[in-house]
Each structure stands twice: as C-alpha cells, then as structure tokens.
Scaffold this motif. Structure first.
Motif, PDB file in Angstrom:
ATOM      1  N   PHE A 225      22.649  15.732  25.629  1.00 39.75           N
ATOM      2  CA  PHE A 225      23.507  15.484  26.625  1.00 39.75           C
ATOM      3  C   PHE A 225      24.083  16.904  27.284  1.00 39.75           C
ATOM      4  CE2 PHE A 225      23.428  10.219  26.453  1.00 39.75           C
ATOM      5  CZ  PHE A 225      23.895  10.418  27.677  1.00 39.75           C
ATOM      6  N   ARG A 226      24.345  18.004  25.585  1.00 39.35           N
ATOM      7  CA  ARG A 226      24.333  19.153  26.602  1.00 39.35           C
ATOM      8  C   ARG A 226      23.526  19.573  27.475  1.00 39.35           C
ATOM      9  NH1 ARG A 226      24.941  21.555  20.239  1.00 39.35           N
ATOM     10  NH2 ARG A 226      22.575  20.892  20.317  1.00 39.35           N
ATOM     11  N   ALA A 227      22.088  19.059  27.677  1.00 42.24           N
ATOM     12  CA  ALA A 227      21.676  19.601  28.495  1.00 42.24           C
ATOM     13  C   ALA A 227      21.695  18.874  29.524  1.00 42.24           C
ATOM     14  CB  ALA A 227      19.877  20.012  27.795  1.00 42.24           C
ATOM     15  N   LEU A 228      21.707  17.896  29.531  1.00 43.00           N
ATOM     16  CA  LEU A 228      21.331  16.855  30.691  1.00 43.00           C
ATOM     17  C   LEU A 228      22.978  17.520  31.476  1.00 43.00           C
ATOM     18  CD1 LEU A 228      20.478  14.854  32.569  1.00 43.00           C
ATOM     19  CD2 LEU A 228      21.908  12.263  31.382  1.00 43.00           C
ATOM     20  N   ASP A 262      28.257  22.060  25.756  1.00 44.31           N
ATOM     21  CA  ASP A 262      28.747  22.142  24.274  1.00 44.31           C
ATOM     22  C   ASP A 262      30.225  21.380  24.138  1.00 44.31           C
ATOM     23  OD1 ASP A 262      26.741  23.039  22.931  1.00 44.31           O
ATOM     24  OD2 ASP A 262      27.341  24.789  23.905  1.00 44.31           O
ATOM     25  N   GLN A 263      31.015  21.787  24.944  1.00 45.85           N
ATOM     26  CA  GLN A 263      32.235  21.056  25.226  1.00 45.85           C
ATOM     27  C   GLN A 263      32.592  19.825  25.722  1.00 45.85           C
ATOM     28  OE1 GLN A 263      33.993  23.370  28.728  1.00 45.85           O
ATOM     29  NE2 GLN A 263      35.042  25.071  27.365  1.00 45.85           N
ATOM     30  N   ALA A 264      31.632  19.161  26.323  1.00 48.15           N
ATOM     31  CA  ALA A 264      31.281  17.417  26.969  1.00 48.15           C
ATOM     32  C   ALA A 264      31.409  17.422  25.518  1.00 48.15           C
ATOM     33  CB  ALA A 264      30.520  17.024  28.136  1.00 48.15           C
ATOM     34  N   LEU A 265      30.570  17.798  24.704  1.00 44.42           N
ATOM     35  CA  LEU A 265      29.609  17.276  23.198  1.00 44.42           C
ATOM     36  C   LEU A 265      31.258  16.584  22.424  1.00 44.42           C
ATOM     37  CD1 LEU A 265      27.228  15.269  22.120  1.00 44.42           C
ATOM     38  CD2 LEU A 265      26.961  17.838  21.197  1.00 44.42           C
ATOM     39  N   PHE A 288      32.982  10.478  30.133  1.00 54.85           N
ATOM     40  CA  PHE A 288      32.526  11.104  30.747  1.00 54.85           C
ATOM     41  C   PHE A 288      30.998  10.763  31.221  1.00 54.85           C
ATOM     42  CE2 PHE A 288      28.351  12.467  29.021  1.00 54.85           C
ATOM     43  CZ  PHE A 288      27.773  13.347  29.410  1.00 54.85           C
ATOM     44  N   LEU A 289      30.635   9.544  30.439  1.00 49.59           N
ATOM     45  CA  LEU A 289      29.127   8.763  32.446  1.00 49.59           C
ATOM     46  C   LEU A 289      29.829   8.884  33.233  1.00 49.59           C
ATOM     47  CD1 LEU A 289      28.426   6.229  28.898  1.00 49.59           C
ATOM     48  CD2 LEU A 289      26.878   9.057  29.720  1.00 49.59           C
ATOM     49  N   ARG A 290      31.492   8.373  33.265  1.00 47.58           N
ATOM     50  CA  ARG A 290      30.879   8.307  34.339  1.00 47.58           C
ATOM     51  C   ARG A 290      31.121   9.582  35.820  1.00 47.58           C
ATOM     52  NH1 ARG A 290      37.236   5.486  35.996  1.00 47.58           N
ATOM     53  NH2 ARG A 290      37.987   7.539  34.440  1.00 47.58           N
TER      54      ARG A 290
END
Length: 402
Positions: A225-228, A262-265, A288-290
C-alpha cells in the motif's frame, strides 16, 4: 421507379429524396431527365438554362458534401476503433498483472457450505497480510505458491459486500484475535486459519462463522500500500486527539496529516498506542481505505495520466485475487460499480462482545446475537436497511477515528 421518373419529367422534385439519394448511373437525383434537353421545350439555350446550371452546381456541392460526411464518419470510426483497442489493451494489460490465487476455495461438499442466494449481491473476503508471498502463475515463469503452511497469519479480515444494484457497499472487519471454530483445529484466533490452511481454510472458517457464501477472495499486501498511496499523491487522514508514543509506537499529533505511503503504513499497523488495541487498529485500516478511496476517486487522480498509470501499475503489487476472476470479470465488476459514490460505501467492525483470555492468550469475542442479525443482512442484501438502524453504534466507522 416509374412514379419517380414521372415526377422528374414534370419538373417536380420528389419529396422522398435526401442528401444521400442517387441514381444507379451516378447522375444526381435532382439532375435533368433525358439527354440534357429541357423537357419543357426550352433546350439547353432556352429560358431555363440558368436554372439547370444552378441545379447542376447544387448537385455537385451535394456530392462534395456527401463525400466529406462519409469521409468524416470513416475517420471517426477509425479513431473510435483505435481508442477502443487502446482501452481494451490497457484494461487487459493491467488486469493480467493482478496475480491469481489457485485453489482458493474449500473442497468440502456444497451441502456443507452456505447456499448462494441469487440476486443478493457479491461478497468478497479481503485478507490482509504484512508480507505477501509470490503467487503462482502459469508457464515457465511460475513462482512460489501464495501460501506456505505456518509461514504467515492473516493480519486483517474484512467482508466486502457489494449490493446487487451496485449502488452501495459495506466493508465489515473481523478482528484478527476473534475466537472462532477453525475447521479441523477447534477453537482458535481467526487469523490462525490462514497459517494452517491458506485461503481455502480461511474462506471455510469465515463461511462457517457467518453462514455467508464467499463469492471471491482478495489477498491484500499492506506493505504494497505504500506504492499505492504514493501513486495517488498521498492521503489526508485526521487524528482527532494526540496519541502519545508508547514502546515502538510513534506519537501522532492531533490534526489532519497528509500521509505518504510510509506514513500511512505506520498508521495502519499501529495498535499498541491505541486504547482498544486491535479493535482500534481495524478502524484505522478502514479509515485509511476510506481516505485512499476518496483520493482515488478524486478528479485530480483520475484526470492525471501519470497518477492513473502509477495507480494501475501498483494494483498488481498490492492485490491478488482468486483464479475464478478472469480479466473480463474484473472489468465487468469495475464497470458495474461506476455509479458507486464514496458516501455509498460504509465501514464497520463485526459486533464486539468483549475480551477474554484463553490458554494464556487474549482474544476478542463476538456479540453472537448482534452478529447473527448482521450476517443475515449481508446474506439477504439488506445492508442499507441494517445500517440505517445501526449507524450510531460504536461498531460503525464514524468521522472521528483514533
């Protein structure tokens, strides 16, 4: 034809003629009859010569107009076919990049599984892992299997139910420490099912728990999800109140944060600094998904070729799906959901029944009575009605998430 000739010979133009009407010999439909002499006796040099010349000029202009129209239509057709070809190649190319999971469903008899309910929407089981194994592909480039016994436990379990009319969707998280019956293994935390039996045992466990037929499974790599996240330009997530650092957990200051991948992870993985541990963690994952969904549907993302291409490329690095989903199935599903709006997607946790300790391990208990009502709403495609009655419960994701 005889009536038409009588109309022309009488100097009257048939009303049925159009711009594209023409005689078999190539003569314009409104041109002079016979050998070029005026049927009224005036001859080429007669009083109607000017009218005949004007008619001939008009016929030439109409022929040119017809050729221009036909040529324009041909060009548009070629462009349309070309664009369709590019679009089809793009869709097929990126859909092919999504890895497929073989043997993703239980092999127990159909009679031992929940019955599919026709016209009741589509249900996905979403399984989140911190590190996804390479998924086997066909041909000489086949890699390691998607699952190895004992190698990994699922970090996240969510049921995604898409309504039959494709106007709404519900995402229900099941806490990883939820105590359930795992077929063949007895009572255990639900995330152990993936470790013991991979996707098939995970599906069977969830189906036994909920009595909901799982149509498809998607395995999500949280690490990917970092790349996404970076592909859509980051996401905005609001922290309602400061959460102090605890152990290895970082401090999160109150306010809205524009998070990179990175922060979101770090945000979705954190649980030790949260009051309710894994329950709050599942809400963070949903939050996060939202945020990612809102950013993805933002015109700035979909209208930016670089971001859109990066997003499509990243999908195959983040999600694997069962091999029952073909490229055309993925396209049809995405196309059928084109009218779905962010406010039509609701997030919630499975009804919480308390904490307990079993064999020295902390586990989460479900509220069985409330869960039975929820599972029935999913099974019968009545989630809109269910959420209308339960939108204020603590299990439903609100605007304020720790």
């Amino acid at each position: 034809m005889a009536a038409r000739e009588r109309g022309e010979a009488g100097g009257e133009r048939p009303e049925s003629l159009s711009l594209f009407d023409h005689e078999a010999d190539g003569e314009p439909a409104d041109g002079p009859a016979g050998d070029g002499e005026d049927p009224g006796g005036g001859g080429p040099e007669g009083p109607d010569a000017g009218g005949a010349a004007a008619a001939g000029g008009e016929a030439r202009r109409r022929r040119r107009t017809r050729r221009v129209l036909i040529g324009t239509l041909a060009v548009l057709l070629v462009l349309a076919l070309g664009l369709f070809g590019v679009a089809y190649w793009t869709v097929d190319h990126y859909a092919s990049a999504v890895p497929r999971i073989p043997n993703a469903f239980p092999t127990v008899p159909a009679s031992a599984q929940p019955s599919a309910v026709p016209g009741a929407g589509t249900t996905f089981l979403l399984v989140g892992l911190d590190a996804r194994s390479d998924v086997a592909t066909t041909g000489k480039d086949a890699k390691a299997p998607a699952w190895k016994a004992g190698a990994q436990r699922s970090d996240t379990m969510m049921l995604l139910h898409i309504s039959a009319d494709r106007k709404s969707a519900a995402i229900i998280s099941i806490a990883r420490d939820t105590l359930v019956d795992v077929p063949g293994h007895g009572k255990a935390k639900i995330n152990a099912a993936y470790s013991w039996g991979g996707p098939a045992l995970m599906v069977e466990t969830v189906q036994d728990l909920t009595h909901i037929r799982v149509d498809h499974i998607a395995v999500i790599d949280w690490n990917g999800f970092r790349a996404l996240t970076d592909a859509v330009g980051g996401v905005d997530i609001t922290i309602p109140q400061t959460i102090e650092a605890r152990g290895d957990a970082r401090q999160w200051d109150a306010g809205t944060h524009h998070m990179s991948g990175d922060q979101a992870l770090l945000y979705v993985r954190e649980r030790y600094g949260l009051p309710n541990g894994d329950l709050d963690r599942t809400k963070r994952q949903q939050n996060f998904l939202r945020a990612l969904m809102l950013q993805t549907m933002n015109a700035g993302t979909l209208g930016n070729p670089t971001r859109l291409t990066g997003l499509l490329k990243a999908v195959g690095d983040v999600v694997s799906v069962d091999d029952r989903l073909s490229n055309s199935d993925l396209y049809d599903l995405a196309w059928s959901m084109r009218g779905l709006r962010p406010d039509g997607v609701r997030f919630m946790n499975a009804p919480f029944g308390g904490f307990d300790t079993v064999q020295g391990q902390s586990v989460v208990l479900l509220d069985d009575a409330a869960a039975t009502t929820l599972w029935e709403a999913v099974r019968s495609d009545r989630m809109d009605a269910y959420l209308a009655q339960h939108r204020t419960t603590s299990d439903t994701l609100g605007d304020s998430v720790r």
